[in-house]
Design an enzyme around this catalytic site. Structure first.
Site, PDB file in Angstrom:
ATOM      1  N   HIS A 464       0.796   6.092  13.037  1.00 19.04           N
ATOM      2  CA  HIS A 464       1.814   6.532  12.079  1.00 19.04           C
ATOM      3  C   HIS A 464       1.682   5.779  10.757  1.00 19.04           C
ATOM      4  O   HIS A 464       1.603   6.389   9.679  1.00 19.04           O
ATOM      5  CB  HIS A 464       3.201   6.301  12.688  1.00 19.04           C
ATOM      6  N   GLU A 465       1.648   4.461  10.830  1.00 15.29           N
ATOM      7  CA  GLU A 465       1.569   3.680   9.596  1.00 15.29           C
ATOM      8  C   GLU A 465       0.241   3.916   8.877  1.00 15.29           C
ATOM      9  O   GLU A 465       0.183   3.901   7.644  1.00 15.29           O
ATOM     10  CB  GLU A 465       1.777   2.190   9.893  1.00 15.29           C
ATOM     11  N   HIS A 468       0.536   6.873   6.617  1.00 14.85           N
ATOM     12  CA  HIS A 468       1.084   6.510   5.305  1.00 14.85           C
ATOM     13  C   HIS A 468      -0.010   5.890   4.426  1.00 14.85           C
ATOM     14  O   HIS A 468      -0.098   6.165   3.226  1.00 14.85           O
ATOM     15  CB  HIS A 468       2.220   5.495   5.472  1.00 14.85           C
ATOM     16  N   HIS A 471      -2.245   8.335   2.860  1.00 12.36           N
ATOM     17  CA  HIS A 471      -1.578   9.016   1.753  1.00 12.36           C
ATOM     18  C   HIS A 471      -1.800   8.240   0.451  1.00 12.36           C
ATOM     19  O   HIS A 471      -1.928   8.834  -0.629  1.00 12.36           O
ATOM     20  CB  HIS A 471      -0.085   9.140   2.056  1.00 12.36           C
TER      21      HIS A 471
END
Length: 675
Positions: A464-465, A468, A471
């Protein structure tokens, strides 16, 4: 001052040189420099141009922002009394300057004057988007207000910065200050991994036995596995009354934060704080977010009640018809027992297959296959702690990002998991400056010579991290303010949450899920049990997320002090979403840092986790159809989602990738909740 390490942006950050005494002098110097930059924009002689207005605004206070981000980061990962005092001291002046820029009528007029020029009509799409967003934001931030209301708005923003920081610090201190020592007679039911971690924790304090804390790995082990209900209750109540003790009581801060936010929204002409926040999000307004949550609640609720009834029946089967109703500290314990009985699946069986170093190797191999990226660990880079590791990402032979990882709990580190940007690179022509970011967590730590062995949920957190981080790393945008994760809050979780899907695919797991001693992959039988158990308790987990989102919206749309004590109000809002009666002193909201540990943060926007789940479930359906390692699909995701930052409206980006608007049925189907 020339030796102050915070006075210039440096890609190779000298973490070892930064001391608390550097902070206030550096920030004051950088504030003065930013003020000069601000005045230079306002006092332009001659025509307004891209260079002297728009570009200058995008770069305004760049070094100040870098230094403040760095100080805030250090305070969250290696806090000390001196560092905290210096950090707290700079917040009012930073907030005051930021607010003054945001509500400057002169700057607003300068932007409008530039917008009327022929040059503005010829801007690139990125800069046109930046100009539009800044004009909208000036209006939203109060640039049209009369002077007396502007002064009040500045005071509101400054006070919000101060007390939300205090909220976070109270919570960090309250969490760190609690500990519980147990002996051999009290730890029945706990898995070996939890016992080894607790024993190591006790020895680090010069004690025998087992030390437990309110850090997530420790707390969840107690709630999920410990046989003794009295100790489970003790730890549950300690966790859900954090930051309510004298000297660290967040309850009065919550009332003040909500009052200040209500006043701010009214000052700016909005019916409530949620309408103000959501105006520039995908949802658009509070009514849309509330309806979204209520529709999901209606979909979850029948399954939710069935799951609770089944769990109570399971307890009666275990303990006889006289078994009492489930208490909140019983839920995780009996749910784990029921899951094991239904699917013969114990989450702990997976730990040996998820050694953190190998998880990272697998993650990096997955992004190589999907996105064409190479991730390499680099040595000799200064960091803030010996546990921190440094990596660099390459695409088509070019370094696009460096990042740090800091995965395990410490007493002077805040809880949770997060990604942050330290330097956001911009595109010029065909090249983009390399980005600099970080990922932090509070994952199960290594024990002795054994690597950190993670739960599957912790593996999802890592992925998940990293979503980010991608991105940021793959962002290629001309305006620094639009780079990476600087997007609408209800869109920002799409790149992160979609990465979790690879943690459930056999083809992906086989790249890294290997027994840390034997190197064997997860046995087929265990993998099948894991898949069958995936949607166990899905409705309850969904309702749990909705409880946070509904509480958030209720507090920022409906709640006023006349509704009574905020703890009681919060408990009443959350109760319908929770499978057992909440205790009278339940004070979850006093630890709700997503809402109150930042001037805005996820305030009025917590619904966005579920909103983004809909986006990620739907978007991943394309990978499922075209292949989870399909390079063209990965390239399209880079082109339409990861590279654009906030340079295009997020709803349009989603349509470009999937060819249509999102469909919430994708999430319900993935959760096994469509008949």
């Amino acid at each position: 001052m020339s030796e102050n390490p915070l006075l210039e942006i440096r890609y190779d950050i000298p973490f070892d040189e930064i001391q608390p005494q550097h902070i206030e002098p550096a920030i004051q110097t950088l504030l003065a420099r930013a003020e000069e930059e601000f005045q230079a924009i306002l006092k332009v002689e001659g025509p307004r141009t891209f260079e002297n207005t728009l570009l200058a605004l995008d770069r305004l206070g760049e070094t100040l922002g870098y230094a403040f981000t760095l100080v805030a980061h250090l305070e969250s990962v290696v806090s000390s009394p001196e560092l905290r005092a210096a950090y707290n001291a700079i917040i009012p002046s930073i907030s005051a300057f930021s607010t003054r820029v945001q509500i400057s009528a002169e700057l607003y007029e300068a932007l409008k004057a530039f917008a009327a020029t022929p040059e503005a009509a010829q801007l690139s799409p990125d800069w046109a988007r930046f100009l539009k967003l800044r004009l909208d934001e000036f209006r939203r931030q109060g640039a049209d207000l009369p002077p007396d209301k502007k002064a009040r708005l500045e005071a509101l923003n400054t006070r919000l910065s101060e007390i939300t920081t205090q909220f976070e610090q109270n919570l960090t201190d309250s969490t760190a200050d609690w500990e519980l020592y147990l002996d051999e007679t009290q730890v029945a039911g706990l898995p070996r991994s939890a016992l080894e971690a607790a024993r190591q924790s006790a020895r680090s304090r010069g004690r025998e036995g087992y030390r437990f804390t309110l850090q997530q790995p420790s707390f969840l082990a107690i709630q999920t596995y410990l046989d003794d209900p009295a100790i489970r209750k003790q730890v549950y109540l300690a966790y859900y009354t954090r930051a309510t003790e004298p000297g660290r009581d967040n309850r009065p801060l919550i009332d003040e934060i909500l009052a200040l936010r209500r006043e701010k929204a009214a000052l700016l002409g909005y019916a409530n704080f949620a309408d103000y926040v959501l105006e520039n999000r995908m949802a658009g307004k509070a009514e849309t977010a509330l309806r979204f949550e209520q529709d999901l609640r209606a979909a979850y609720e029948p399954y939710f009640h069935k799951e609770i009834e089944a769990l109570q029946a399971f307890r009666r089967e275990m303990e006889g018809p006289q078994a009492p109703p489930l208490a909140p500290w019983d839920i995780a314990y009996y749910a784990e027992k029921q899951r094991k009985a239904l699917y013969d699946f114990d989450e702990e069986e997976l730990r040996p297959y998820f050694a953190l170093p190998r998880v990272l190797e697998g993650l990096f191999e997955i992004v190589r296959r999907v996105f064409g990226l190479e991730v390499l660990e680099v040595e000799g880079i200064k960091t803030w702690h010996p546990e921190v590791k440094t990596y660099e990402i390459y695409r088509k032979g070019q370094r696009i990002c460096r990042f740090f990882t800091d995965w395990h709990p410490r007493e002077n580190k805040r809880g949770g998991a997060w990604m942050n940007s330290l330097i956001r690179g911009v595109r010029s022509g065909e090249t983009t400056e390399p980005h600099l970011g970080l990922m932090c967590g509070n994952l199960t730590p290594p024990v002795g010579n054994q690597p950190a062995l993670l739960t599957h949920r912790e593996v999802e957190t890592v992925f998940h991290e990293f979503g980010h981080l991608l991105h940021l790393a793959l962002s290629s945008v001309e305006a620094r303010s639009l780079v990476g994760t600087q997007v609408a809050r209800d869109f920002v979780e799409l790149p992160s949450q979609i990465m979790e899907n690879w943690c459930w695919e056999r083809e992906a797991l086989d790249l890294f899920a290997r027994h840390y001693l034997t190197g064997e992959p997860i046995p087929d039988a265990l993998f099948e049990k894991m898949l069958r158990a995936r949607n166990y308790w899905a409705a309850n987990l969904g309702m749990r997320q909705l409880s946070f989102g509904m509480l958030d919206l209720a507090l920022h749309v409906h709640y006023t002090p006349s509704d009574g004590d905020v703890m009681q109000y919060a408990r009443q809002v959350m109760q319908p979403f929770v499978p057992a009666p909440l205790p009278e002193d339940y004070a979850f909201v006093a630890g709700f840092a997503h809402l109150f540990g930042h001037p805005v943060g996820y305030a009025a926007g917590y619904y966005s986790y579920k909103w983004s789940e809909v986006l990620d479930a739907d978007a991943f359906s394309r990978f499922k159809t075209e292949g989870i390692f399909n390079r063209q699909t990965g390239e399209d995701f880079i082109t339409h989602i990861l590279s654009k930052g906030n340079a295009v409206d997020p709803a349009e980006l989603f349509r470009r990738f999937l060819g249509r608007d999102p469909d919430s049925k994708a999430l319900l189907a993935r959760s096994g909740l469509l008949d």
